[in-house]
Design a protein around this motif. Structure first.
Motif: not given
Ligand SMILES: Nc1nc2c(ncn2[C@@H]2O[C@H](COP(=O)(O)OP(=O)(O)OP(=O)(O)O)[C@@H](O)[C@H]2O)c(=O)[nH]1
Ligand SMILES: [Mg+2]
Length: 278
Positions: A12-20, A35-40, A117-122, A133-135
């Motif tokens: 989904r948008p914002n899931a953390g794909k590009s960060s990973l 913001k969602p839908q960053t990567t085009r 993703t984002k295991t550093d967040l609750p 994992l956490s990017s």
């Protein structure tokens, strides 16, 4: 034995794909924003060692199409999924997935790994996955790479898909245009970003300096005013930060000039969407 293959990053948008992708490659390949839908479009990030080459394909977030640009983005996702050795489906660990998302995962063909993703967040809810994992902290990113290798074909010799020194398939022009878009996304509020595109209109390189002119295309006069900001402050800040990136990337002094242009409804204009490379 040498391993080489393609791995798609989907979610989904914002899931953390590009960060990973950036965390794995260790370079800024794809822009990231809250913001969602960053990567085009599909962006390759290439990880090469003496033992393997993994070509990652970052994709736009999976969402419903509202306009021609959205349709082009979803076409990019489908084409990325065709012919990869493995699909990583990224689930945002700070959100609860809905039925539609879980259904989408079930229908992914071929080998897949579900990556939370984002295991550093609750975490909101425990969802079944293959790896967490956490990017941001880097936790488990190496472990994911090890897991990926199990799915890639083996070769007797070094079968590079891309020259070993490449870390992306994108040109410096593309990376700089994207950086400008990222800075604009960061500084503007929710309403403007989706309608923004960046086009490099001049790229002139001399021995110790590069001249770059770029258009920031938006959809409405009102948005143009917001991008420029009070006394030009917003546009100036976008320029300062993007110039820093460009200068680091090119290892040269950079003169960056930004212009804001209004192009009504460009996201529904086939020629414009195509020209922008989406
Ligand atoms: N705390 C935290 N935030 C993260 C992590 N990974 C990504 N984010 C944030 O999540 C937001 C979305 O990240 P992106 O990497 O742009 O997500 P994406 O899946 O590529 O999004 P699209 O390109 O829109 O599909 C950004 O604000 C990131 O900083 C993480 O491991 N921890
Ligand atoms: Mg992205």
């Amino acid at each position: 034995m040498f391993k080489a293959g393609y791995v798609a990053l989907v979610g989904r948008p914002n899931a953390g794909k590009s960060s990973l992708l950036n965390a794995i490659i260790g370079e800024k390949v794809a822009i990231v924003s809250s913001k969602p839908q960053t990567t085009r479009d599909n962006i390759l990030g290439i990880l090469t060692t003496d033992d393997y080459q993994i070509v990652f394909v970052d994709t736009p977030g999976v969402h419903h199409s509202k306009n021609l640009l959205d349709k082009a983005m979803m076409k990019n996702v489908r084409s990325a999924l065709a012919g990869v050795d493995l699909t990583l489906y990224l689930l945002d660990g700070s959100k609860t997935p809905d039925e539609e998302e879980l259904e989408y995962i079930k229908h992914i063909e071929g080998e897949k790994l579900i990556v939370k993703t984002k295991t550093d967040l609750p975490k909101l809810k425990d969802v079944e996955c293959d790896i967490e994992l956490s990017s941001k902290t880097g936790e488990n990113v190496d472990k994911l790479v090890e897991k990926i290798l199990q799915f890639l074909p083996e070769y007797d010799e070094k079968m590079y898909i891309y020259p070993p020194e490449y870390y992306t398939d994108k040109s410096v022009k593309f990376l700089i245009a994207e950086e400008i878009r990222e800075k604009a996304l960061e500084l503007l509020n929710q309403e403007v970003p989706h309608g923004i595109a960046v086009e490099i209109i001049r790229f002139y390189e001399e021995e110790d300096i590069v001249y770059i002119d770029a258009d920031i295309v938006c959809e409405q006069e009102r948005h143009k005013g917001m991008i420029i900001g009070k006394a030009g402050a917003t546009l100036k800040q976008i320029g300062v930060e993007a110039r820093k990136f460009a200068s680091g990337l090119l290892d040269k002094k950079v003169m960056l000039k930004l212009f804001v242009k209004v192009e009504k409804d460009w996201r529904n204009k086939p020629q414009k969407v195509k020209n922008l490379g989406y």
